[in-house]
Design a protein around this motif. Structure first.
Motif, PDB file in Angstrom:
ATOM      1  N   LEU A  63       0.847  -1.292  -0.052  1.00  0.00           N
ATOM      2  CA  LEU A  63      -0.060   0.058   0.122  1.00  0.00           C
ATOM      3  C   LEU A  63       0.759   1.099   0.081  1.00  0.00           C
ATOM      4  O   LEU A  63       0.483   2.350  -0.554  1.00  0.00           O
ATOM      5  CB  LEU A  63      -1.096  -0.049   1.125  1.00  0.00           C
ATOM      6  CG  LEU A  63      -2.156  -1.139   1.103  1.00  0.00           C
ATOM      7  CD1 LEU A  63      -2.848  -1.001   2.467  1.00  0.00           C
ATOM      8  CD2 LEU A  63      -3.017  -0.584  -0.050  1.00  0.00           C
ATOM      9  N   ALA A  64       2.107   1.235   0.650  1.00  0.00           N
ATOM     10  CA  ALA A  64       2.934   2.426   0.550  1.00  0.00           C
ATOM     11  C   ALA A  64       3.537   2.702  -0.822  1.00  0.00           C
ATOM     12  O   ALA A  64       3.564   3.887  -1.073  1.00  0.00           O
ATOM     13  CB  ALA A  64       4.239   2.077   1.523  1.00  0.00           C
ATOM     14  N   LYS A  65       3.674   1.511  -1.442  1.00  0.00           N
ATOM     15  CA  LYS A  65       4.141   1.740  -2.899  1.00  0.00           C
ATOM     16  C   LYS A  65       2.971   2.214  -3.865  1.00  0.00           C
ATOM     17  O   LYS A  65       2.992   3.165  -4.367  1.00  0.00           O
ATOM     18  CB  LYS A  65       4.473   0.608  -3.496  1.00  0.00           C
ATOM     19  CG  LYS A  65       5.735  -0.061  -2.755  1.00  0.00           C
ATOM     20  CD  LYS A  65       6.129  -1.412  -3.712  1.00  0.00           C
ATOM     21  CE  LYS A  65       7.582  -1.890  -3.167  1.00  0.00           C
ATOM     22  NZ  LYS A  65       7.218  -2.791  -1.876  1.00  0.00           N
ATOM     23  N   ALA A  66       1.759   1.538  -3.867  1.00  0.00           N
ATOM     24  CA  ALA A  66       0.594   1.892  -4.629  1.00  0.00           C
ATOM     25  C   ALA A  66      -0.398   2.841  -4.182  1.00  0.00           C
ATOM     26  O   ALA A  66      -0.979   3.736  -5.155  1.00  0.00           O
ATOM     27  CB  ALA A  66      -0.127   0.536  -5.038  1.00  0.00           C
ATOM     28  N   GLU A  74      -6.992   3.796   7.268  1.00  0.00           N
ATOM     29  CA  GLU A  74      -7.228   3.156   6.139  1.00  0.00           C
ATOM     30  C   GLU A  74      -6.499   2.054   6.032  1.00  0.00           C
ATOM     31  O   GLU A  74      -6.737   0.930   5.505  1.00  0.00           O
ATOM     32  CB  GLU A  74      -7.380   4.014   5.115  1.00  0.00           C
ATOM     33  CG  GLU A  74      -8.449   4.821   4.702  1.00  0.00           C
ATOM     34  CD  GLU A  74      -8.445   5.842   4.079  1.00  0.00           C
ATOM     35  OE1 GLU A  74      -9.557   6.356   3.175  1.00  0.00           O
ATOM     36  OE2 GLU A  74      -7.439   6.409   3.573  1.00  0.00           O
ATOM     37  N   VAL A  75      -5.023   2.396   5.977  1.00  0.00           N
ATOM     38  CA  VAL A  75      -4.241   1.174   5.941  1.00  0.00           C
ATOM     39  C   VAL A  75      -4.500  -0.046   7.115  1.00  0.00           C
ATOM     40  O   VAL A  75      -4.484  -1.302   6.682  1.00  0.00           O
ATOM     41  CB  VAL A  75      -2.718   1.539   6.100  1.00  0.00           C
ATOM     42  CG1 VAL A  75      -1.737   0.380   6.137  1.00  0.00           C
ATOM     43  CG2 VAL A  75      -2.574   2.453   4.801  1.00  0.00           C
ATOM     44  N   ARG A  76      -4.784   0.361   8.321  1.00  0.00           N
ATOM     45  CA  ARG A  76      -4.882  -0.542   9.252  1.00  0.00           C
ATOM     46  C   ARG A  76      -6.128  -1.364   9.050  1.00  0.00           C
ATOM     47  O   ARG A  76      -6.225  -2.679   9.333  1.00  0.00           O
ATOM     48  CB  ARG A  76      -5.094   0.198  10.832  1.00  0.00           C
ATOM     49  CG  ARG A  76      -3.818   0.740  11.352  1.00  0.00           C
ATOM     50  CD  ARG A  76      -3.928   0.983  13.004  1.00  0.00           C
ATOM     51  NE  ARG A  76      -4.935   2.278  13.098  1.00  0.00           N
ATOM     52  CZ  ARG A  76      -4.735   3.525  13.020  1.00  0.00           C
ATOM     53  NH1 ARG A  76      -3.560   3.858  12.740  1.00  0.00           N
ATOM     54  NH2 ARG A  76      -5.587   4.271  13.198  1.00  0.00           N
ATOM     55  N   HIS A  77      -7.236  -0.728   8.580  1.00  0.00           N
ATOM     56  CA  HIS A  77      -8.322  -1.488   8.139  1.00  0.00           C
ATOM     57  C   HIS A  77      -8.112  -2.460   7.260  1.00  0.00           C
ATOM     58  O   HIS A  77      -8.601  -3.493   7.345  1.00  0.00           O
ATOM     59  CB  HIS A  77      -9.577  -0.391   7.621  1.00  0.00           C
ATOM     60  CG  HIS A  77     -10.693  -1.060   7.097  1.00  0.00           C
ATOM     61  ND1 HIS A  77     -11.480  -1.730   7.687  1.00  0.00           N
ATOM     62  CD2 HIS A  77     -10.832  -1.145   5.641  1.00  0.00           C
ATOM     63  CE1 HIS A  77     -12.612  -2.426   6.938  1.00  0.00           C
ATOM     64  NE2 HIS A  77     -11.980  -2.026   5.842  1.00  0.00           N
ATOM     65  N   LEU A  78      -7.381  -1.964   6.131  1.00  0.00           N
ATOM     66  CA  LEU A  78      -6.971  -3.119   5.089  1.00  0.00           C
ATOM     67  C   LEU A  78      -5.920  -4.366   5.618  1.00  0.00           C
ATOM     68  O   LEU A  78      -6.177  -5.325   4.970  1.00  0.00           O
ATOM     69  CB  LEU A  78      -6.349  -2.498   4.003  1.00  0.00           C
ATOM     70  CG  LEU A  78      -7.310  -1.463   3.094  1.00  0.00           C
ATOM     71  CD1 LEU A  78      -6.399  -0.473   2.218  1.00  0.00           C
ATOM     72  CD2 LEU A  78      -8.352  -2.370   2.327  1.00  0.00           C
ATOM     73  N   THR A  79      -5.613  -4.046   6.489  1.00  0.00           N
ATOM     74  CA  THR A  79      -4.378  -5.264   7.004  1.00  0.00           C
ATOM     75  C   THR A  79      -5.100  -6.295   7.487  1.00  0.00           C
ATOM     76  O   THR A  79      -4.789  -7.242   7.802  1.00  0.00           O
ATOM     77  CB  THR A  79      -3.358  -4.471   8.079  1.00  0.00           C
ATOM     78  OG1 THR A  79      -3.964  -3.775   9.088  1.00  0.00           O
ATOM     79  CG2 THR A  79      -2.498  -3.495   7.442  1.00  0.00           C
ATOM     80  N   ARG A 280      -9.618  -0.090  -6.817  1.00  0.00           N
ATOM     81  CA  ARG A 280      -9.655   1.189  -6.158  1.00  0.00           C
ATOM     82  C   ARG A 280     -11.237   1.479  -5.704  1.00  0.00           C
ATOM     83  O   ARG A 280     -11.479   1.936  -4.831  1.00  0.00           O
ATOM     84  CB  ARG A 280      -9.398   2.434  -7.342  1.00  0.00           C
ATOM     85  CG  ARG A 280      -7.973   2.578  -7.441  1.00  0.00           C
ATOM     86  CD  ARG A 280      -7.737   3.670  -8.726  1.00  0.00           C
ATOM     87  NE  ARG A 280      -6.318   3.831  -8.609  1.00  0.00           N
ATOM     88  CZ  ARG A 280      -5.527   4.484  -8.092  1.00  0.00           C
ATOM     89  NH1 ARG A 280      -5.957   5.308  -6.939  1.00  0.00           N
ATOM     90  NH2 ARG A 280      -4.221   4.723  -8.096  1.00  0.00           N
ATOM     91  N   GLN A 281     -12.049   0.511  -6.261  1.00  0.00           N
ATOM     92  CA  GLN A 281     -13.556   0.436  -5.804  1.00  0.00           C
ATOM     93  C   GLN A 281     -13.707  -0.411  -4.722  1.00  0.00           C
ATOM     94  O   GLN A 281     -14.620  -0.257  -4.082  1.00  0.00           O
ATOM     95  CB  GLN A 281     -14.622   0.376  -7.138  1.00  0.00           C
ATOM     96  CG  GLN A 281     -14.602   1.350  -8.120  1.00  0.00           C
ATOM     97  CD  GLN A 281     -15.290   0.949  -9.540  1.00  0.00           C
ATOM     98  OE1 GLN A 281     -15.596  -0.276  -9.505  1.00  0.00           O
ATOM     99  NE2 GLN A 281     -15.297   1.567 -10.351  1.00  0.00           N
ATOM    100  N   HIS A 282     -12.922  -1.306  -4.738  1.00  0.00           N
ATOM    101  CA  HIS A 282     -13.085  -2.287  -3.608  1.00  0.00           C
ATOM    102  C   HIS A 282     -11.781  -2.819  -3.026  1.00  0.00           C
ATOM    103  O   HIS A 282     -11.112  -3.769  -3.377  1.00  0.00           O
ATOM    104  CB  HIS A 282     -13.639  -3.685  -4.077  1.00  0.00           C
ATOM    105  CG  HIS A 282     -15.086  -3.326  -4.831  1.00  0.00           C
ATOM    106  ND1 HIS A 282     -16.202  -3.127  -4.180  1.00  0.00           N
ATOM    107  CD2 HIS A 282     -15.343  -3.099  -6.168  1.00  0.00           C
ATOM    108  CE1 HIS A 282     -17.211  -3.267  -4.955  1.00  0.00           C
ATOM    109  NE2 HIS A 282     -16.680  -3.034  -6.013  1.00  0.00           N
ATOM    110  N   MET A 283     -11.079  -1.916  -2.268  1.00  0.00           N
ATOM    111  CA  MET A 283      -9.876  -2.223  -1.939  1.00  0.00           C
ATOM    112  C   MET A 283      -9.322  -3.469  -1.123  1.00  0.00           C
ATOM    113  O   MET A 283      -8.197  -4.002  -1.134  1.00  0.00           O
ATOM    114  CB  MET A 283      -9.220  -0.805  -1.320  1.00  0.00           C
ATOM    115  CG  MET A 283      -8.846   0.424  -1.867  1.00  0.00           C
ATOM    116  SD  MET A 283      -7.593   0.197  -2.901  1.00  0.00           S
ATOM    117  CE  MET A 283      -6.229   0.506  -1.788  1.00  0.00           C
ATOM    118  N   ASP A 284     -10.503  -3.755  -0.415  1.00  0.00           N
ATOM    119  CA  ASP A 284     -10.211  -4.812   0.536  1.00  0.00           C
ATOM    120  C   ASP A 284     -10.334  -6.161  -0.127  1.00  0.00           C
ATOM    121  O   ASP A 284     -10.043  -7.367   0.470  1.00  0.00           O
ATOM    122  CB  ASP A 284     -11.392  -4.768   1.819  1.00  0.00           C
ATOM    123  CG  ASP A 284     -12.704  -4.813   1.168  1.00  0.00           C
ATOM    124  OD1 ASP A 284     -12.958  -4.322   0.073  1.00  0.00           O
ATOM    125  OD2 ASP A 284     -13.676  -5.317   1.928  1.00  0.00           O
TER     126      ASP A 284
END
Length: 296
Positions: A63-66, A74-79, A280-284
């Protein structure tokens, strides 16, 4: 079971232990009703298996790259959300006919590419279905078989041979045929495609021999095989994805517009662009654990 699936070599003790632990978990979870089984596997992957496997760090790194624009929250949620989707998908694969029955009952096939699939079926034209590790790609296999459109799949056997002995039959229970990577599997796959078969091929993992294209604005090695086969066999090629719905259990199987045949590089770049838009519409729902931007 074919020779490609079976391996008579001794299974390492570490692999036997890992496989045994997995079977214990699946056996316990399998005792629950489907509506509880799938979310529980998601929770286990999000809060136990994912952290132990180091997935959270890899997700953060990707995520840091893209997507460096994301907030820390938001990052914590995706992890957690990304492993949750992976766990749910695995529980669905091992639910066999329960999973297939739900897909068939809902008949979730939709999207602008459906008429093209119908025309290909009537004409007996080969089809390349470009799939990614997004949502649950087995939802699309189940949805297509409902229409009487059997779709073949190329797969790579897991390194853990003990795990293969139940994982591959679980995938085959959803839809067939399936072709293992290797000389004999590749030959059978090409015969199937040449004869008018439909084949699902992944394109979203790093490929050391692939072309350097772009994904999220970054250079990434991308396999050209789906486009090359479409050109060689005059096959329809289009993206398809099983998108998990907000209830966490149902799907919309979205069929994208077919790609015009041009160069393999241009076709695969178009698929990368479409996948990026969908992610991008469904990152998870994309498997951010892959080393997609690996550099040699």
């Amino acid at each position: 079971m074919s020779k490609d699936d079976d391996n008579s070599e001794p299974v390492a003790l570490r692999d036997r232990i890992a496989n045994g632990a997995f079977l214990i978990v699946m056996g316990a979870v399998g005792l629950l009703p489907y509506e509880r089984r799938v979310p529980l596997m998601g929770w286990l992957f999000a809060h136990v298996i994912g952290p132990l496997a180091g997935w959270r760090k890899r997700i953060r790194d990707n995520l840091a790259k893209a997507r460096p624009d994301l907030t820390p929250a938001e990052v914590r949620h995706l992890t957690r959300a990304v492993p949750d989707n992976a766990g749910r998908s695995l529980a669905e694969i091992y639910s066999g006919q329960e999973f297939v029955g739900r897909i068939h009952e809902a008949d979730p096939l939709t999207g602008p590419g459906v008429p093209a699939l119908e025309q290909a079926a009537q004409a007996g034209r080969p089809v390349i279905l470009a799939v990614a590790h997004f949502g649950n790609y087995d939802a699309m296999r189940a949805a297509l078989t409902l229409r009487g459109w059997p779709v073949g799949a190329l797969y790579r056997p897991m390194n853990n041979q003990a795990f293969n002995r139940h994982y591959i039959p679980a995938m085959r229970a959803i839809a067939e045929p399936m072709f293992p990577r290797g000389r004999s599997g590749l030959a059978a796959m090409l015969r199937f495609l040449k004869g008018g078969g439909w084949l699902s091929l992944g394109f979203d993992q790093f490929d050391d021999h692939g072309a350097e294209l772009r994904f999220f604005g970054l250079p990434c090695k991308t396999v050209l095989t789906p486009a090359e086969l479409a050109i060689r066999y005059d096959a329809l090629i289009l993206p398809i994805a099983g998108i998990r719905q907000p209830d966490g259990l149902s799907f919309r199987v979205e069929v994208g517009e077919p790609l015009a045949h041009s160069t393999p590089e241009a076709m695969m770049q178009a698929l990368n662009d479409r996948l990026e838009q969908q992610i991008r519409q469904h990152m998870d729902q994309w498997f951010w654990v892959h080393r997609r931007w690996k550099q040699r």
